[in-house]
Scaffold this motif. Structure first.
Motif, short mmCIF file in Angstrom:
data_model
loop_
_atom_site.label_atom_id
_atom_site.label_comp_id
_atom_site.label_asym_id
_atom_site.label_seq_id
_atom_site.Cartn_x
_atom_site.Cartn_y
_atom_site.Cartn_z
N ARG A 31 0.83 -1.21 0.00
CA ARG A 31 0.00 0.00 0.00
C ARG A 31 0.86 1.26 0.00
N SER A 32 2.06 1.16 0.57
CA SER A 32 2.93 2.33 0.67
C SER A 32 3.74 2.57 -0.59
N GLU A 33 3.65 1.67 -1.59
CA GLU A 33 4.45 1.86 -2.79
C GLU A 33 3.64 2.00 -4.07
N SER A 34 2.31 1.82 -4.01
CA SER A 34 1.53 1.98 -5.25
C SER A 34 0.04 2.02 -4.98
N TYR A 35 -0.69 2.71 -5.88
CA TYR A 35 -2.14 2.65 -5.87
C TYR A 35 -2.61 1.24 -6.23
N ILE A 36 -1.86 0.56 -7.06
CA ILE A 36 -2.22 -0.82 -7.41
C ILE A 36 -2.21 -1.69 -6.15
N HIS A 60 -1.08 6.86 1.96
CA HIS A 60 0.24 7.42 1.68
C HIS A 60 0.26 8.10 0.31
N ARG A 61 -0.83 8.75 -0.05
CA ARG A 61 -0.95 9.29 -1.42
C ARG A 61 0.09 10.36 -1.73
N LEU A 62 0.64 11.02 -0.70
CA LEU A 62 1.68 12.02 -0.96
C LEU A 62 2.92 11.36 -1.57
N LEU A 63 3.14 10.09 -1.24
CA LEU A 63 4.28 9.36 -1.80
C LEU A 63 3.92 8.68 -3.12
N LEU A 64 2.62 8.52 -3.38
CA LEU A 64 2.17 7.75 -4.55
C LEU A 64 1.68 8.68 -5.66
N ARG A 65 2.52 9.61 -6.07
CA ARG A 65 2.12 10.59 -7.06
C ARG A 65 2.31 10.05 -8.47
N SER A 80 9.82 18.26 3.63
CA SER A 80 9.51 17.94 5.03
C SER A 80 8.30 17.03 5.14
N TYR A 81 7.33 17.21 4.24
CA TYR A 81 6.14 16.35 4.26
C TYR A 81 6.50 14.91 3.88
N PHE A 82 7.39 14.77 2.89
CA PHE A 82 7.81 13.43 2.48
C PHE A 82 8.52 12.71 3.63
N GLU A 83 9.34 13.46 4.36
CA GLU A 83 10.08 12.85 5.48
C GLU A 83 9.12 12.36 6.56
N LYS A 84 8.11 13.17 6.85
CA LYS A 84 7.12 12.76 7.87
C LYS A 84 6.33 11.54 7.41
N GLU A 85 5.98 11.52 6.12
CA GLU A 85 5.22 10.39 5.58
C GLU A 85 6.04 9.12 5.64
N MET A 86 7.34 9.22 5.34
CA MET A 86 8.20 8.04 5.38
C MET A 86 8.37 7.53 6.81
N GLU A 87 8.35 8.42 7.78
CA GLU A 87 8.41 7.99 9.18
C GLU A 87 7.20 7.11 9.51
N ILE A 88 6.03 7.53 9.03
CA ILE A 88 4.80 6.75 9.28
C ILE A 88 4.91 5.38 8.60
N VAL A 89 5.38 5.39 7.34
CA VAL A 89 5.53 4.12 6.60
C VAL A 89 6.48 3.18 7.34
N ASN A 90 7.59 3.72 7.83
CA ASN A 90 8.58 2.88 8.51
C ASN A 90 8.04 2.34 9.83
#
Length: 619
Positions: free
Chosen positions: A402-407, A432-437, A549-559
């Motif tokens: 889920r953290s790497e694709s809409y698929i 995690h849509r901010l990462l799935l652009r 900064s938003y990407f870094e926060k999102e990656m913290e959640i993913v991790n």
């Protein structure tokens, strides 16, 4: 007559085409069986690809070596990047397409694949040996063997078409329904259900008054779906917008007593987010108008798709009501709208690879799983084709997170949560849509596809160059500063606060009012440096600067979530042995057979307390 194939794909729609192409490109011998080879990849409804969230899926399909994006680019009538006024996570590419050319390009693409054969026939039965699919039997009496079977039957399984009080069998107007497969699967223990969808009338564009409508043009500088070197459109067609009115609604209401939806003749649930015009009037009675999109079907046809006017009312009611819409006063109807009911199989009966839990080497993809939309179908077909090939060769399966694709979101939602209404993708479904652009789909997925063998070394190198060159741009921005005299006039003009000392270009670009082109004016050397790179690379660098900064926060959640996503559960785990689990949790866990603790946590009816019990036991 037929050799044994590695994989048989049943159905020549969007899911079937992507499934057959992926498996063939991986080296499997593939037979694609379709009822009518003249309508392969037919755009049964809207002649358009992409849109909100769907455009992201198409770019992911392309990044994985699929063809939907390439075919869409080759048949584009109009290109628009939706939601440009919002953040990049919401940007969604969409094309209006030439319906006939889209199908033609798909046919030509499939014919160019050396491992792929096609056969026009209807499959009525799956050959089952023990608990494994071994081929198919057709209505012509042919028995064709294979190592795996992928079902992509669309709306054809026991399909019934409704127009007013009339109903007749069919998977699409002018094409017969498919029978036999549902009945066999039920005897094998599968659960089935009914869904419905609909389509609007098509009209003769020569009979419309476009001066009474609002023009809707594509982007001035159109983009494209594919990360390959497909051409951007040099010619675009206009679309138009008009509206219904109270008079239109009153005419439509006269047909409600003959509506199969309101009289109960249609039992299946329809798509909540794409209701029929009669459903809109009924559900939103306070509204006195609804938007109608007037969309051309091709460069060389006068046929028009009346988007927003989906209906199953009697054809005379459709025409009378439509002629009260501004611009449609003299409309000549080519084909009436209709509703179609069809069988589907609740997707919680599948593994995350899209292989069925009951029968090995049998895969489902597309509307058979309860989805709606060409893009969702194509994505499932791609993954089913990949995993069928991997399965029969005892190779590593591919399950996207889920953290790497809409698929990954799409398939996880279907398999873990199920659906009792036609499922369509939205950006809101992806946490995690901010990462799935859409702009970084190649960076996220092309390395995976290259490892499988679906994309070339050249495509991977192009991705690596994009990553490296965007970093070069960012490094330049962090290294060099701009003076007050150079930048303040531009900042003030853009509505941004002036600077009071020399400031790094990086900090200037991070401001929401500033775009990268603004820096060229204040720093010509930077402009000369940047212009050596392509537009995608420049856009990638700018997005990273603005949202770092938003990407870094999102990656913290993913991790943080990664521990649960990586905690695997044996598919044969005996949940009944854990008496501390709630009864509902045991039932749901036994049905879904989650692969990981993360997947288990998303099952409806499994509480946080149940997850804690499971986590303790696994630890």
């Amino acid at each position: 007559m037929f050799k044994k194939y590695n994989i048989i794909v049943v159905g020549g729609g969007h899911a079937g085409c992507e499934a057959a192409a992926a498996a063939a490109n991986l080296g499997s011998s593939v037979l694609l069986i379709t009822m009518n080879m003249g309508v392969i990849a037919q755009m049964s409804c809207n002649p358009a690809i992409g849109g909100v969230a769907k455009g992201q899926i198409v770019r992911e399909i392309d990044a994985m070596g699929g063809y939907t994006g390439i075919i869409a680019d080759k048949s584009t009538l109009q290109f628009r990047m939706l939601n440009r006024s919002k953040g990049p996570a919401m940007w969604s590419p969409r094309t209006q397409n030439d319906r006939m050319r889209f199908a033609e390009e798909w046919r030509l693409q499939l014919e160019a694949l050396p491992n792929l054969d096609m056969w026009q026939d209807t499959v009525k039965e799956i050959i089952i040996d023990g608990d494994q699919a071994k081929g198919v039997v057709t209505t012509m009496g042919l028995r064709i063997e294979s190592d795996a079977v992928i079902l992509t039957n669309g709306t054809f399984l026991n399909g019934v078409i409704h127009v007013g009080e009339k109903k007749f069998g069919g998977g699409r107007t002018g094409e017969r329904a498919a029978t036999g497969i549902t009945e066999q699967l039920i005897t094998l223990g599968f659960e089935s259900g009914r869904m419905k969808t609909g389509t609007p009338p098509r009209v003769d564009g020569r009979s419309l008054n476009y001066e009474a409508m609002e023009e809707q043009w594509g982007d001035e500088n159109p983009g494209r779906f594919s990360f390959t070197d497909t051409k951007t459109p040099t010619e675009q067609r206009c679309c138009w917008i008009t509206y219904t009115n109270p008079e239109v609604h009153e005419i439509l209401k006269t047909g409600f007593e003959q509506s199969p939806m309101f009289t109960g003749r249609i039992k299946g649930l329809g798509p909540r987010y794409c209701p029929s015009i009669e459903d809109k009037i009924n559900r939103f009675s306070e509204r006195d108008r609804h938007q109608i999109f007037v969309e051309p079907e091709g460069f060389r046809t006068v046929e028009i798709y009346v988007n927003g006017f989906s209906t199953s009312l009697p054809e005379d009611v459709q025409l009378r009501a439509m002629r009260l819409i501004p611009g449609f006063e003299q409309a000549n109807m080519f084909r009436p709208g209709y509703a179609i009911e069809y069988d589907y199989f609740p997707p919680m009966q599948l593994d995350l690879t899209l292989e069925t839990l009951k029968i090995k080497h049998l895969f489902f993809a597309g509307q058979i799983n309860g989805t709606t939309g060409y893009e969702e179908a194509g994505a499932q077909g791609l993954m089913a084709g990949i995993n069928a090939h991997q399965r029969i060769n005892d190779d590593q399966e591919l399950i996207l997170k889920r953290s790497e694709s809409y698929i990954g979101v799409l398939i996880d939602d279907l398999v873990t949560k199920g659906t009792d209404e036609p499922y369509r993708m939205f950006t809101s479904r992806a946490e995690h849509r901010l990462l799935l652009r859409q702009d970084n789909a190649d960076i996220r997925l092309t390395p995976l596809a290259h490892k499988l063998g679906l994309v070339s070394d050249e495509r991977l190198q192009k991705v690596n160059d994009k990553i490296a060159n965007s970093k070069h741009i960012i490094d330049y921005l962090k290294k060099y500063s701009v003076s007050l005299e150079q930048m303040n006039p531009i900042l003030v003009d853009r509505g941004s606060s002036p600077i009071h000392q020399k400031t790094k270009l990086f900090n200037i670009l991070s401001r929401p009012q500033i775009v990268i082109e603004d820096l060229f004016e204040g720093n010509p050397d930077f402009g000369d440096f940047v212009k050596q790179f392509d537009a995608d690379t420049i856009e990638q660098a700018e997005i990273k600067v603005k949202y770092e900064s938003y990407f870094e926060k999102e990656m913290e959640i993913v991790n943080k979530m990664k521990k649960m996503e990586d905690r695997e559960i044996n598919p044969d785990f005996d949940y009944n042995s854990l008496t501390s689990l709630s009864t509902e949790a045991r039932q749901k866990l036994l049905k879904v057979k989650p692969r990981t603790l993360g997947q288990a946590s998303r099952i409806s009816g499994v509480s946080p307390a149940d997850i804690s019990v499971l986590m303790v036991h696994l630890t």
